[in-house]
Write a protein that holds these residues in place. Structure first.
Motif, PDB file in Angstrom:
ATOM      1  N   ALA A 134       0.831  -1.207   0.000  1.00  0.00           N
ATOM      2  CA  ALA A 134       0.000   0.000   0.000  1.00  0.00           C
ATOM      3  C   ALA A 134       0.862   1.252   0.000  1.00  0.00           C
ATOM      4  CB  ALA A 134      -0.923   0.017   1.220  1.00  0.00           C
ATOM      5  N   LEU A 135       0.350   2.285  -0.647  1.00  0.00           N
ATOM      6  CA  LEU A 135       0.889   3.631  -0.535  1.00  0.00           C
ATOM      7  C   LEU A 135       0.035   4.354   0.496  1.00  0.00           C
ATOM      8  CD1 LEU A 135       1.340   4.524  -4.324  1.00  0.00           C
ATOM      9  CD2 LEU A 135       3.141   3.868  -2.729  1.00  0.00           C
ATOM     10  N   VAL A 136       0.623   4.671   1.632  1.00  0.00           N
ATOM     11  CA  VAL A 136      -0.112   5.302   2.731  1.00  0.00           C
ATOM     12  C   VAL A 136       0.278   6.772   2.782  1.00  0.00           C
ATOM     13  CG1 VAL A 136      -0.528   5.323   5.217  1.00  0.00           C
ATOM     14  CG2 VAL A 136      -0.155   3.141   4.020  1.00  0.00           C
ATOM     15  N   THR A 137      -0.677   7.652   2.518  1.00  0.00           N
ATOM     16  CA  THR A 137      -0.401   9.085   2.494  1.00  0.00           C
ATOM     17  C   THR A 137      -0.866   9.738   3.785  1.00  0.00           C
ATOM     18  OG1 THR A 137      -0.555   9.211   0.084  1.00  0.00           O
ATOM     19  CG2 THR A 137      -0.876  11.259   1.311  1.00  0.00           C
ATOM     20  N   VAL A 138       0.074  10.440   4.430  1.00  0.00           N
ATOM     21  CA  VAL A 138      -0.232  11.202   5.641  1.00  0.00           C
ATOM     22  C   VAL A 138      -0.405  12.667   5.236  1.00  0.00           C
ATOM     23  CG1 VAL A 138       0.493  11.760   7.989  1.00  0.00           C
ATOM     24  CG2 VAL A 138       1.220   9.598   6.944  1.00  0.00           C
ATOM     25  N   VAL A 139      -1.523  13.251   5.640  1.00  0.00           N
ATOM     26  CA  VAL A 139      -1.853  14.628   5.257  1.00  0.00           C
ATOM     27  C   VAL A 139      -1.873  15.519   6.494  1.00  0.00           C
ATOM     28  CG1 VAL A 139      -3.625  16.123   4.247  1.00  0.00           C
ATOM     29  CG2 VAL A 139      -3.211  13.846   3.285  1.00  0.00           C
ATOM     30  N   ASP A 140      -1.214  16.658   6.406  1.00  0.00           N
ATOM     31  CA  ASP A 140      -1.206  17.658   7.479  1.00  0.00           C
ATOM     32  C   ASP A 140      -2.460  18.515   7.342  1.00  0.00           C
ATOM     33  OD1 ASP A 140      -0.837  19.858   9.116  1.00  0.00           O
ATOM     34  OD2 ASP A 140       1.167  20.340   8.401  1.00  0.00           O
ATOM     35  N   ALA A 141      -3.451  18.305   8.238  1.00  0.00           N
ATOM     36  CA  ALA A 141      -4.724  19.016   8.130  1.00  0.00           C
ATOM     37  C   ALA A 141      -4.562  20.530   8.236  1.00  0.00           C
ATOM     38  CB  ALA A 141      -5.682  18.524   9.213  1.00  0.00           C
ATOM     39  N   LYS A 142      -3.523  20.974   8.934  1.00  0.00           N
ATOM     40  CA  LYS A 142      -3.305  22.408   9.144  1.00  0.00           C
ATOM     41  C   LYS A 142      -2.879  23.103   7.856  1.00  0.00           C
ATOM     42  CE  LYS A 142      -2.399  26.195  11.626  1.00  0.00           C
ATOM     43  NZ  LYS A 142      -3.449  26.983  12.305  1.00  0.00           N
ATOM     44  N   HIS A 143      -2.029  22.465   7.067  1.00  0.00           N
ATOM     45  CA  HIS A 143      -1.444  23.123   5.894  1.00  0.00           C
ATOM     46  C   HIS A 143      -1.855  22.487   4.569  1.00  0.00           C
ATOM     47  CE1 HIS A 143       1.424  24.052   9.245  1.00  0.00           C
ATOM     48  NE2 HIS A 143       1.262  25.252   8.759  1.00  0.00           N
ATOM     49  N   ALA A 144      -2.744  21.499   4.603  1.00  0.00           N
ATOM     50  CA  ALA A 144      -3.077  20.742   3.391  1.00  0.00           C
ATOM     51  C   ALA A 144      -3.645  21.607   2.280  1.00  0.00           C
ATOM     52  CB  ALA A 144      -4.056  19.621   3.737  1.00  0.00           C
ATOM     53  N   LEU A 145      -4.583  22.479   2.590  1.00  0.00           N
ATOM     54  CA  LEU A 145      -5.231  23.262   1.545  1.00  0.00           C
ATOM     55  C   LEU A 145      -4.233  24.194   0.853  1.00  0.00           C
ATOM     56  CD1 LEU A 145      -8.619  24.096   3.292  1.00  0.00           C
ATOM     57  CD2 LEU A 145      -8.162  22.368   1.540  1.00  0.00           C
ATOM     58  N   THR A 146      -3.294  24.727   1.617  1.00  0.00           N
ATOM     59  CA  THR A 146      -2.256  25.582   1.018  1.00  0.00           C
ATOM     60  C   THR A 146      -1.376  24.774   0.080  1.00  0.00           C
ATOM     61  OG1 THR A 146      -2.207  27.005   2.968  1.00  0.00           O
ATOM     62  CG2 THR A 146      -0.294  27.088   1.503  1.00  0.00           C
TER      63      THR A 146
END
Length: 340
Positions: A134-146
């Motif tokens: 699997a490719l597991v992607t961790v996303v930073d909720a604070k800066h994701a939209l930027t």
């Protein structure tokens, strides 16, 4: 029937690839896996953008044997050091080596996942020994939209977008730093890029069962080829944003804690927008324990780690990744923090 089932069983070693932009929380997740899965025989490969490694030292304390962790520096796993990934994996999995239950690869935050995944299908020897789980992607909720909305120069891919689009599992991390409204906006953006990958919210890499990301057999070559027909074309070249650079610093003498805190606070106040990621292990005067710090833009935290080893060089190591970073300025700032 039993004999046919036995023949069809896939005995290749599963490989989990942790991806996600700078500061998303990949190393925190990796440390959790190694802490909670101590009965599982994992090998770990850590790739960092820049010549000075930090993450391998933050992870190494979680594994018992030095040979269980491999470091790949001075290049991104999706381009300049991709051949190293094949070489290390083939060495780990060749006949006669100790058996492994799995391999975990932590990529640099600037990695395009497509070339990394491609490695498991274009290397004929590796293809027989390992399977991409699997490719597991961790996303930073604070800066994701930027990050996801950033416009790149022509011909340069937005790695954050690619990391979400190719994900088999998505972890929306750092949920404690944003409100529900922003979380919903983040998730809506993620769903616009990847409608199929299961998604969970988490904080500091916790709040979900590890079987959500391990041993899931989620990577599908068929799905990827439908999304990117030239996926197996080895002539494709990934181009990084040339304005993003890495600066590594070292100091052999102890540092003054008050001076370090003042320097980093001032640095983030003046250049925080351009500092995508910073991290380090510091030798603080009067302290027997390592001090670890890390930050993403204006967010900054630090904590004492384990004691320095008796035979270990008490050396401070710092890494900054971002735009418009100058070695001379950062190095001068560190030198000003040396204890008298």
């Amino acid at each position: 029937m039993a004999e046919l089932a036995a023949k069809s069983e896939d005995t290749r070693v599963p490989v989990t690839v942790l991806i996600g932009y700078l500061g998303a929380g990949k190393t925190t997740l990796l440390n959790r896996i190694l802490t909670e899965k101590q009965d599982t025989k994992y090998a770990v490969i850590v790739n960092e953008f820049g010549e000075l490694g930090i993450d391998d030292r933050l992870v190494r304390r979680r594994v018992n044997a030095e040979e269980d962790i491999f470091e790949m520096n001075n290049g991104c796993i999706c381009c300049t050091v991709r051949a190293d990934l094949s070489r290390i994996l083939n060495k780990l999995l060749q006949p006669g080596m100790k058996p492994l239950d799995g391999v975990i690869v932590e990529t640099t935050g600037l990695a395009d996942p497509a070339p990394v995944a491609q490695t498991f299908f274009v290397d004929e020897v590796l293809k027989e020994r390992a399977r991409l789980d699997a490719l597991v992607t961790v996303v930073d909720a604070k800066h994701a939209l930027t990050r996801l909305g950033e416009v790149k120069p022509e011909g340069v891919e937005n790695e954050a977008v690619e990391q979400v689009a190719f994900a088999d599992r998505i972890l929306v991390n750092k949920c404690d730093l944003v409100d529900e409204e922003q979380l919903q906006r983040v998730e809506a953006k993620l769903r616009s890029l990847n409608k199929l990958a299961p998604l969970v919210r988490c904080t500091k890499g916790t709040g979900f069962a590890l079987d959500f990301v391990l041993g899931v057999k989620a990577f599908s070559l068929k799905k990827v080829l439908e999304m990117e027909p030239d996926f197996l074309d080895e002539d494709g070249e990934h181009q990084h944003d040339a304005s993003i650079t890495s600066v590594g610093l070292k100091a052999g003498k102890p540092l003054d804690m008050v001076s370090v805190n003042g320097w980093l606070t001032e640095l983030l106040a003046s250049k925080g927008v351009d500092i995508f990621r910073m991290k380090g292990i510091l030798n603080i005067q009067g302290q027997d324990r390592k001090f670890v710090f890390q930050g993403v833009h204006m967010l900054f935290s630090g904590e004492p780690l384990e004691a320095w080893g008796a035979d270990e060089a008490r050396e401070s190591r710092l890494v900054f990744i971002g735009r418009n970073l100058k070695f001379e300025e950062l190095d001068a700032g560190l030198r000003d923090c040396l204890a008298a």
